[in-house]
Write an enzyme that holds these catalytic residues in place. Structure first.
Site, PDB file in Angstrom:
ATOM      1  N   ARG A 105     -63.065  52.040  68.867  1.00 32.92           N
ATOM      2  CA  ARG A 105     -63.192  53.375  68.646  1.00 32.92           C
ATOM      3  C   ARG A 105     -64.557  53.950  69.266  1.00 32.92           C
ATOM      4  NH1 ARG A 105     -66.228  55.125  64.133  1.00 32.92           N
ATOM      5  NH2 ARG A 105     -65.779  57.126  63.057  1.00 32.92           N
TER       6      ARG A 105
ATOM      7  N   VAL B 212     -66.077  52.884  71.789  1.00 37.80           N
ATOM      8  CA  VAL B 212     -66.011  53.076  73.406  1.00 37.80           C
ATOM      9  C   VAL B 212     -65.467  54.358  73.901  1.00 37.80           C
ATOM     10  CG1 VAL B 212     -64.804  52.189  75.490  1.00 37.80           C
ATOM     11  CG2 VAL B 212     -66.023  50.380  73.815  1.00 37.80           C
TER      12      VAL B 212
ATOM     13  N   GLY C 220     -65.787  36.615  72.419  1.00 39.62           N
ATOM     14  CA  GLY C 220     -66.765  35.421  72.439  1.00 39.62           C
ATOM     15  C   GLY C 220     -66.918  34.751  73.861  1.00 39.62           C
TER      16      GLY C 220
ATOM     17  N   THR D 173     -67.186  37.500  67.950  1.00 35.68           N
ATOM     18  CA  THR D 173     -66.724  36.328  67.515  1.00 35.68           C
ATOM     19  C   THR D 173     -67.310  35.848  66.197  1.00 35.68           C
ATOM     20  OG1 THR D 173     -66.871  33.823  68.115  1.00 35.68           O
ATOM     21  CG2 THR D 173     -68.283  35.435  69.059  1.00 35.68           C
TER      22      THR D 173
ATOM     23  N   ASP E   2     -67.757  32.981  65.371  1.00 35.00           N
ATOM     24  CA  ASP E   2     -68.845  31.696  65.658  1.00 35.00           C
ATOM     25  C   ASP E   2     -70.413  32.259  65.739  1.00 35.00           C
ATOM     26  OD1 ASP E   2     -66.310  30.513  65.507  1.00 35.00           O
ATOM     27  OD2 ASP E   2     -66.276  30.533  67.715  1.00 35.00           O
TER      28      ASP E   2
ATOM     29  N   GLY F 102     -73.539  28.643  47.710  1.00 35.90           N
ATOM     30  CA  GLY F 102     -74.131  27.565  46.947  1.00 35.90           C
ATOM     31  C   GLY F 102     -73.372  26.176  47.157  1.00 35.90           C
TER      32      GLY F 102
END
Length: 333
Positions: free
Chosen positions: A21, A23, A101, A124, A126, A184
């Site tokens: 969007r 871009v 990525g 990504t 990652d 946690g």
């Protein structure tokens, strides 16, 4: 008028639509035409292209995935790259904005060798690319991991079990570590660290001896476990590491354990606000670079500041999870 091709290479993640969007809207504002390429470079080879206008990207900001689709295909051979160069000329494309990525980086570097201009926008879950603090999709995936741990916590406590939770994110360790910290977790195992089996067993034993009769153990998919654990469980190196960890804990401590693979839940869903913002920022900068004719750069963010670095093989370096964050996570074991 300049024309750019926008496409996604590699796995999907939340925030890709926000990037597309941005871009399109920014390109139109700067009188640059945008050609949307469906299903990555595989789609380009099959002429799955179309011009994108504002109405094509209206209402997609909040949607997960990508309206353009994606592919894991990386153009590598002379035939593939030559065909892409010819397609680039055929469609009058000045250069590409590649969202993704590590696969996106490899594709961009391969294209550079054939003189095909591009700009990389990191996307990504990652979050392990060396040139940016945050990649599109990481924050949303992190929220999913945190929420899952919150949910699993209650049943772990109720049934006095050790719950093994497998996440994506290899090999950087960001998703498992930061997700474990936020959710946690009582122990986190990632590719960015060498697991000490004694530390694992001692940590969980100490919890039970102190009255905490349950544990949450987060294991990153693809982590390499020590031979001691593999041998003890009579497993192979191809076995699911998360389940092997559960077997090991069960054998050593005689505790009941259960296993949950978060899988693709981590990559889907509505993108978080931060992912929408950095996707919008970085993609806008990518369009500015196109307008200036400044290709062969990867954009990123340092905090809220958009950055750019020229292409080099170092873009493929893995950025492991920050040492301080790892130590902070361990403090709460």
């Amino acid at each position: 008028m300049r024309r750019i091709g926008v496409l996604s290479v590699g796995n999907d993640c939340p925030g890709l639509n926000a990037a597309i969007r941005s871009v399109v809207v920014n390109a139109i504002e700067r009188e640059v035409e945008v050609m949307g390429i469906k299903d990555g470079f595989e789609g380009l080879l099959n002429d799955k292209v179309d011009i994108l206008m504002r109405n094509n990207v209206s209402g997609i900001l909040h949607q997960g995935g990508t309206i353009l689709g994606t592919s894991l295909f990386i153009p590598e051979t002379d035939e593939e790259l030559t065909t892409i160069k010819n397609k680039t000329i055929q469609y009058g494309i000045t250069g590409y904005i590649i969202l993704g990525g590590r696969n996106a980086v490899r594709s961009a570097l391969n294209l550079q060798k054939y003189g095909i201009p591009s700009i990389i926008v990191p996307a990504t879950i990652d979050n392990d690319l060396s040139f940016t603090d945050f990649s599109i999709g990481f924050i949303t995936a992190l929220e999913h991991v945190t929420e899952a741990l919150d949910i699993i916590h209650s049943t772990a406590e109720s049934h006095h079990r050790v719950m093994i939770v497998k996440t994506m994110g290899a090999p950087g360790g960001w998703l498992a570590t930061v997700g474990g910290l936020a959710g946690g977790a009582d122990f986190v195992i990632t590719s960015s660290d060498v697991l000490d089996p004694k530390e694992l067993v001692t940590t969980i034993r100490n919890r039970y001896e102190s009255g905490k009769n349950f544990s949450l153990v987060v294991v990153e998919d693809g982590v390499k476990l020590p031979d001691e654990i593999i041998d003890e469980c009579k497993c192979s190196n191809e076995s699911d590491p998360a389940q092997v960890v559960g077997l090991y804990i069960g054998k050593k401590l005689e505790l009941e354990w259960r296993y949950t693979n978060l899988g693709y839940i981590q990559r889907g869903g509505t993108p978080a606000a931060m992912d929408r913002i950095i996707a919008t920022q970085m993609s806008a900068r990518a369009v500015e670079l196109v307008k200036m004719g400044k290709f062969y750069h990867a954009v990123g963010v340092k905090g809220f500041v958009v950055t750019e670095v020229p292409y080099s093989e170092t873009l493929l370096n893995v950025r492991p999870v920050d040492y301080y964050i790892k130590q902070l996570t361990k403090l709460f074991y």
